[in-house]
Design an enzyme around this catalytic site. Structure first.
Site, PDB file in Angstrom:
ATOM      1  CD  GLU A  79      61.484  65.332  37.864  1.00 34.22           C
ATOM      2  OE1 GLU A  79      61.895  66.384  38.372  1.00 34.22           O
ATOM      3  OE2 GLU A  79      60.539  64.663  38.322  1.00 34.22           O
ATOM      4  CB  CYS A 111      57.293  63.324  40.262  1.00 35.65           C
ATOM      5  SG  CYS A 111      58.922  63.632  40.931  1.00 35.65           S
ATOM      6  CG  HIS A 233      55.104  61.033  43.493  1.00 38.96           C
ATOM      7  ND1 HIS A 233      56.133  60.391  42.831  1.00 38.96           N
ATOM      8  CD2 HIS A 233      55.632  62.195  43.969  1.00 38.96           C
ATOM      9  CE1 HIS A 233      57.225  61.140  42.908  1.00 38.96           C
ATOM     10  NE2 HIS A 233      56.948  62.232  43.595  1.00 38.96           N
ATOM     11  CE  LYS A 242      55.688  62.707  57.228  1.00 38.15           C
ATOM     12  NZ  LYS A 242      56.380  63.965  57.434  1.00 38.15           N
ATOM     13  CG  ASN A 275      61.810  60.099  43.922  1.00 37.90           C
ATOM     14  OD1 ASN A 275      60.912  59.633  43.232  1.00 37.90           O
ATOM     15  ND2 ASN A 275      61.879  61.393  44.218  1.00 37.90           N
TER      16      ASN A 275
HETATM   17  N1  COA Z   1      63.738  57.081  64.252  1.00 33.73           N
HETATM   18  C1  COA Z   1      62.581  57.175  63.568  1.00 33.73           C
HETATM   19  N2  COA Z   1      62.204  58.317  62.914  1.00 33.73           N
HETATM   20  C2  COA Z   1      63.073  59.356  62.921  1.00 33.73           C
HETATM   21  C3  COA Z   1      64.290  59.295  63.596  1.00 33.73           C
HETATM   22  C4  COA Z   1      64.618  58.091  64.294  1.00 33.73           C
HETATM   23  N3  COA Z   1      65.777  57.958  64.963  1.00 33.73           N
HETATM   24  N4  COA Z   1      64.914  60.492  63.447  1.00 33.73           N
HETATM   25  C5  COA Z   1      64.106  61.267  62.675  1.00 33.73           C
HETATM   26  N5  COA Z   1      62.990  60.574  62.365  1.00 33.73           N
HETATM   27  C6  COA Z   1      61.864  61.018  61.537  1.00 33.73           C
HETATM   28  C7  COA Z   1      61.427  62.440  61.792  1.00 33.73           C
HETATM   29  O1  COA Z   1      60.582  62.522  62.927  1.00 33.73           O
HETATM   30  C8  COA Z   1      60.718  62.739  60.492  1.00 33.73           C
HETATM   31  O2  COA Z   1      59.435  62.137  60.521  1.00 33.73           O
HETATM   32  P1  COA Z   1      58.126  63.006  60.207  1.00 33.73           P
HETATM   33  O3  COA Z   1      58.330  63.607  58.843  1.00 33.73           O
HETATM   34  O4  COA Z   1      57.032  62.016  60.234  1.00 33.73           O
HETATM   35  O5  COA Z   1      58.058  64.038  61.271  1.00 33.73           O
HETATM   36  C9  COA Z   1      61.537  61.980  59.456  1.00 33.73           C
HETATM   37  O6  COA Z   1      62.299  61.034  60.201  1.00 33.73           O
HETATM   38  C10 COA Z   1      62.475  62.859  58.666  1.00 33.73           C
HETATM   39  O7  COA Z   1      63.211  63.618  59.559  1.00 33.73           O
HETATM   40  P2  COA Z   1      63.574  65.137  59.232  1.00 33.73           P
HETATM   41  O8  COA Z   1      64.303  65.698  60.376  1.00 33.73           O
HETATM   42  O9  COA Z   1      62.340  65.860  58.767  1.00 33.73           O
HETATM   43  O10 COA Z   1      64.545  64.889  57.996  1.00 33.73           O
HETATM   44  P3  COA Z   1      65.302  65.902  57.081  1.00 33.73           P
HETATM   45  O11 COA Z   1      65.321  67.287  57.634  1.00 33.73           O
HETATM   46  O12 COA Z   1      66.626  65.261  56.839  1.00 33.73           O
HETATM   47  O13 COA Z   1      64.454  65.975  55.729  1.00 33.73           O
HETATM   48  C11 COA Z   1      63.242  65.292  53.795  1.00 33.73           C
HETATM   49  C12 COA Z   1      63.733  64.880  55.199  1.00 33.73           C
HETATM   50  C13 COA Z   1      62.335  64.183  53.283  1.00 33.73           C
HETATM   51  C14 COA Z   1      62.456  66.601  53.887  1.00 33.73           C
HETATM   52  C15 COA Z   1      64.489  65.443  52.870  1.00 33.73           C
HETATM   53  O14 COA Z   1      65.110  64.197  52.749  1.00 33.73           O
HETATM   54  C16 COA Z   1      64.126  65.963  51.502  1.00 33.73           C
HETATM   55  O15 COA Z   1      64.033  67.162  51.294  1.00 33.73           O
HETATM   56  N6  COA Z   1      63.936  65.039  50.521  1.00 33.73           N
HETATM   57  C17 COA Z   1      63.458  65.415  49.217  1.00 33.73           C
HETATM   58  C18 COA Z   1      61.967  65.627  49.343  1.00 33.73           C
HETATM   59  C19 COA Z   1      61.278  65.394  48.077  1.00 33.73           C
HETATM   60  O16 COA Z   1      61.483  64.379  47.470  1.00 33.73           O
HETATM   61  N7  COA Z   1      60.452  66.333  47.688  1.00 33.73           N
HETATM   62  C20 COA Z   1      59.692  66.163  46.516  1.00 33.73           C
HETATM   63  C21 COA Z   1      58.345  65.797  46.991  1.00 33.73           C
HETATM   64  S1  COA Z   1      57.389  65.281  45.712  1.00 33.73           S
END
Ligand code: COA
Length: 387
Positions: A79, A111, A233, A242, A275
């Site tokens: 992609e 992906c 993936h 998860k 990734n």
């Molecule tokens: N210690 C341990 N864990 C912590 C933490 C700390 N100090 N602070 C936050 N976390 C955890 C959160 O609880 C969360 O865990 P959970 O998902 O099990 O609840 C995780 O870290 C991520 O935190 P979050 O606040 O959700 O992060 P974010 O708003 O920055 O977004 C993604 C994270 C992954 C959604 C973002 O990076 C993203 O959009 N990535 C692209 C996603 C992707 O690849 N999509 C395609 C899928 S195929």
């Protein structure tokens, strides 16, 4: 006759950043990135590498001269394609010296496309048992500097040789797949960075896995105890965990801990690369093959492929006798030990220097030790060279 993966190889360029450094620069708690996201390091892609060169560098390690003569199909899943018309597989055919009576095609569905390519290869070899097919999955995951997706960037390529009587893993005919049109992640043709609704994409990913797993169990009559390991993936490694946790309650305590142990083996390498979109599931498979301590012939591996937009597939493969002998020796160790760590400032500069525009540009390839490199753009033609 069994068909499957006879050889598998990986490539990622020679730069990376540390997730603790990135967390500090973005004023985040490092444990969010290390534990919450499940990433330790992230591959950084220099301007001299793109989807084509990374695929060529991955495939180079597994192709013999005989393979180059025998291959008559190259399937390129990406992609991060470099042309809206010409297939990246056509570049690959020339760079790798694959005989010209070969079909070449590029395929796309976020992906997921590598899995479709693999299944096309399996079907092709079943009809033509003396033929071999090269499947490559090569991508650069780009979300943008300072975005919430930045911690889930990375890049690299996986190349697989699909043959009859494969040495590593046979591909079973038990695939369950599904498509639902959703906007969880996409990249419009005018954009160089992905658009993502991160939380939504996490939810769709997990719901696809649960739905396909339920369907798989219902149709095949198999259950969690029939599997030695599940590989996922992994846009970031926590997401696979998860997914796995959704089905773990179906197993007793001993099986749960065994599956978790295998999962840890399957994410060792993804944690250090990040990734790589189409190749991510297959890097995870490679990580399992390299880091699991007790895989044996006959073990069934469950593979969950997911591509936003969205399409998912669950299927299984069977580990072959002495599969270790078919793996490229010390490949990941060499890649990781030859990488240079960048400061966040250096990474940002490199990120912004990717070859994106239409103007002529000459790139300095002297710092890129890879065999295949991109040396620039001349009259809108990409210039590829081999060292
Ligand atoms: N210690 C341990 N864990 C912590 C933490 C700390 N100090 N602070 C936050 N976390 C955890 C959160 O609880 C969360 O865990 P959970 O998902 O099990 O609840 C995780 O870290 C991520 O935190 P979050 O606040 O959700 O992060 P974010 O708003 O920055 O977004 C993604 C994270 C992954 C959604 C973002 O990076 C993203 O959009 N990535 C692209 C996603 C992707 O690849 N999509 C395609 C899928 S195929």
């Amino acid at each position: 006759m069994q068909v499957g993966i006879d050889q598998i190889s990986f490539f990622s360029p020679n730069y990376y950043i540390d997730m603790v450094d990135l967390a500090m620069a973005r004023e985040q708690d490092p444990n969010k990135y290390l534990i919450g996201i499940g990433q330790t390091q992230q591959a950084v892609i220099p301007p001299t590498q793109d989807a084509v060169t990374m695929a060529a560098n991955a495939a180079e390690s597994i192709l013999t001269d005989t393979d180059r003569e025998q291959l008559d199909l190259i399937i390129f899943a990406t992609e991060s394609g470099v042309d809206n018309s010409k297939s990246a597989a056509a570049y690959l055919q020339r760079l790798l010296g694959i005989q010209s009576y070969a079909r070449t095609i590029e395929i796309k569905q976020a992906c997921y496309a590598g899995t479709y390519g693999l299944m096309q290869a399996r079907d092709y070899v079943e009809l033509n048992p003396n033929k071999k097919v090269l499947v490559v999955a090569s991508d650069i995951a780009r979300y943008g500097l300072g975005t919430s997706g930045e911690v889930t960037q990375g890049g690299g390529a996986v190349a697989m040789l699909v043959t009859a009587n494969p040495r590593i893993m046979t591909l079973e005919r038990d695939n369950q797949f599904m498509t639902k049109e959703v906007m969880d992640f996409w990249r419009p043709v005018y954009a160089t960075e992905a658009r993502v609704d991160g939380k939504f994409s996490n939810d769709v990913y997990q719901s696809f896995f649960v739905e396909l797993w339920d369907r798989y169990r219902h149709i095949t009559g198999k259950d969690i105890n029939d599997f030695k390991a599940f590989v996922f993936h992994l846009p970031y490694t926590k997401l696979g965990l998860k997914g796995l946790r959704k089905i773990l309650p179906e197993a007793d305590e001993a099986k749960q801990s065994s599956l978790l142990e295998q999962f840890e083996a399957s994410r060792v390498d993804n944690k250090n690369i990040g990734n790589l979109y189409t190749g991510s599931l297959y890097l995870s498979l490679l990580s399992l093959l390299n880091h699991s301590h007790d895989l044996i012939a006959g073990d069934r591996i469950g593979l969950f492929s997911y591509g936003s937009g969205a399409e998912g597939e669950f299927y299984s493969g069977i580990i072959q006798e002495n599969y270790q002998e078919a793996l490229v020796t010390d490949q990941m160790e060499n890649i990781l030990s030859n990488r240079t760590k960048l400061s966040i400032l250096e990474y940002e500069t490199m990120f912004n220097s990717a070859l994106m525009g239409a103007d002529d540009r000459q790139l300095d390839g002297t710092k890129d030790p890879a065999k295949y490199i991109l040396t620039g753009l001349r009259e809108e033609r990409r210039q590829y060279e081999q060292h």
